[in-house]
Design a protein around this motif. Structure first.
Motif, mmCIF file in Angstrom:
data_model
loop_
_atom_site.group_PDB
_atom_site.id
_atom_site.type_symbol
_atom_site.label_atom_id
_atom_site.label_comp_id
_atom_site.label_asym_id
_atom_site.label_seq_id
_atom_site.Cartn_x
_atom_site.Cartn_y
_atom_site.Cartn_z
ATOM 1 N N UNK A 68 0.816 -1.204 0.000
ATOM 2 C CA UNK A 68 0.000 0.000 0.000
ATOM 3 C C UNK A 68 0.859 1.267 0.000
ATOM 4 N N UNK A 69 1.965 1.229 0.782
ATOM 5 C CA UNK A 69 2.851 2.402 0.806
ATOM 6 C C UNK A 69 3.507 2.629 -0.553
ATOM 7 N N UNK A 70 3.980 1.535 -1.176
ATOM 8 C CA UNK A 70 4.592 1.673 -2.496
ATOM 9 C C UNK A 70 3.595 2.184 -3.525
ATOM 10 N N UNK A 71 2.370 1.653 -3.491
ATOM 11 C CA UNK A 71 1.353 2.117 -4.435
ATOM 12 C C UNK A 71 1.020 3.588 -4.211
ATOM 13 N N UNK A 73 3.074 5.956 -3.097
ATOM 14 C CA UNK A 73 4.145 6.776 -3.671
ATOM 15 C C UNK A 73 4.067 6.813 -5.194
ATOM 16 N N UNK A 74 3.738 5.691 -5.817
ATOM 17 C CA UNK A 74 3.607 5.668 -7.272
ATOM 18 C C UNK A 74 2.477 6.565 -7.748
ATOM 19 N N UNK A 75 1.357 6.542 -7.023
ATOM 20 C CA UNK A 75 0.230 7.405 -7.387
ATOM 21 C C UNK A 75 0.605 8.872 -7.247
ATOM 22 N N UNK A 76 1.319 9.205 -6.156
ATOM 23 C CA UNK A 76 1.739 10.599 -5.969
ATOM 24 C C UNK A 76 2.702 11.048 -7.068
ATOM 25 N N UNK A 77 3.637 10.178 -7.446
ATOM 26 C CA UNK A 77 4.563 10.535 -8.517
ATOM 27 C C UNK A 77 3.831 10.739 -9.840
ATOM 28 N N UNK A 78 2.875 9.857 -10.140
ATOM 29 C CA UNK A 78 2.106 10.013 -11.377
ATOM 30 C C UNK A 78 1.298 11.306 -11.373
#
Length: 310
Positions: A68-71, A73-78
């Motif tokens: 969940x944490x990795x997802x 961060x990926x959403x925030x970067x996108x």
């Protein structure tokens, strides 16, 4: 002799608090039965502080949190990348009308300046023709006037101020456009330019024609005279500050056969043949009985300096 006290090793510490694989073995009595060590409940409780099931459950519970944490961060970067692109697109759309208006205004100004320059050139040529006709009508009446006219004709021809017509050569150079394997990095080509022929190539051709006994030379319809330059201006070539484009037509007046033979061995044509082989430049050299070269522009010389030995 008393043995020194050694600090407990990891195996010793483990044996004190839990299962020891050597515990229960008889090491002092020969032929005595060997006992198989079995960990006791007390030792197991002292050594295994967490049940394996709880440990596995803790690990399984941590995995979803990490995913969940990795997802996140990926959403925030996108979202950050999308925001930057949206801002750039919006700014480009906002400034596009102004850029187009500026380009149109500059294009109109350039066209207006070109038309004014062409009109001024036509008026200058007409006035020069009237002046020459008037001068000849006044000086052709006596011997001294005819001698003066001959001297003037020689001076104006040397200054490239008169149109010339006669036999000569026509050199046509066609630029093929961009090549994928241009290796001459010293040329400093403009990125994206569809240009292989540069000002130095035309300069070398013109100098080779002069060395081949040419009497008058023009490049792109512009007469080459004492004050005329051929230079690069970004992705274009200017001859006497007038832009020329491919195909480049170079005219030279002189004895066609002798001049062509000398030009075939010149560095200028050798350079063109190299460009023809390497980059696909198209070069044609033809002799003609009638070649017309226009008059060049004459500028007032306000300062001069002698160069060389006196």
């Amino acid at each position: 002799m008393v043995d020194p006290v050694r600090p407990p090793t990891p195996d010793t510490r483990r044996a004190l608090g839990g299962y020891d694989p050597e515990a229960g073995r008889n090491q002092h009595e020969a032929n005595a039965p060997t006992l198989i060590p079995v960990p006791s409940l007390l030792r197991s409780l002292l050594s295994d502080h967490l049940d394996p099931g709880y440990a596995a459950a803790a690990r399984d519970d941590a995995k979803p949190r990490r995913r969940l944490a990795n997802a996140s961060w990926e959403v925030l970067a996108a979202l950050a990348i999308a925001t930057v692109f949206a801002f750039a697109v919006g700014q480009a759309q906002a400034t596009a009308p102004g850029v187009r208006e500026t380009q149109q205004a500059l294009s109109a100004s350039v066209r207006s300046a070109e038309q004014a320059a062409d009109a001024a050139t036509a008026r200058r040529d007409a006035v020069s023709a009237d002046l020459d006709a008037e001068r000849r009508s006044r000086l052709e009446g006596d011997e001294r006037g005819r001698q003066l006219l001959g001297d003037l004709d020689t001076a104006t021809f040397a200054a490239a101020a008169t149109a010339v017509r006669g036999p000569g050569l026509t050199v046509t150079i066609t630029d093929p456009g961009v090549s994928k394997d241009l290796s001459d990095v010293s040329k400093g080509r403009v990125e994206g330019s569809r240009q292989v022929i540069l000002d130095r190539d035309l300069q070398l051709v013109v100098n080779s024609l002069w060395a081949s006994d040419a009497e008058a030379v023009s490049v792109g319809g512009v007469r080459i005279g004492p004050n005329v330059t051929i230079r690069q201006a970004g992705g274009g070539i200017l001859v006497d500050n007038k832009p020329i484009a491919s195909p480049y037509v170079i005219l030279a007046i002189g004895p066609p056969n002798a001049m062509q033979d000398a030009f075939e061995r010149s560095p200028g044509l050798q350079r063109l043949r190299l460009l023809e082989t390497s980059y696909g430049v198209v070069v044609t050299v033809s002799a003609g009985d009638v070649v017309t070269i226009p008059a060049g522009s004459v500028r007032d010389v306000n300062f001069g300096k002698e160069i060389g030995d006196r």
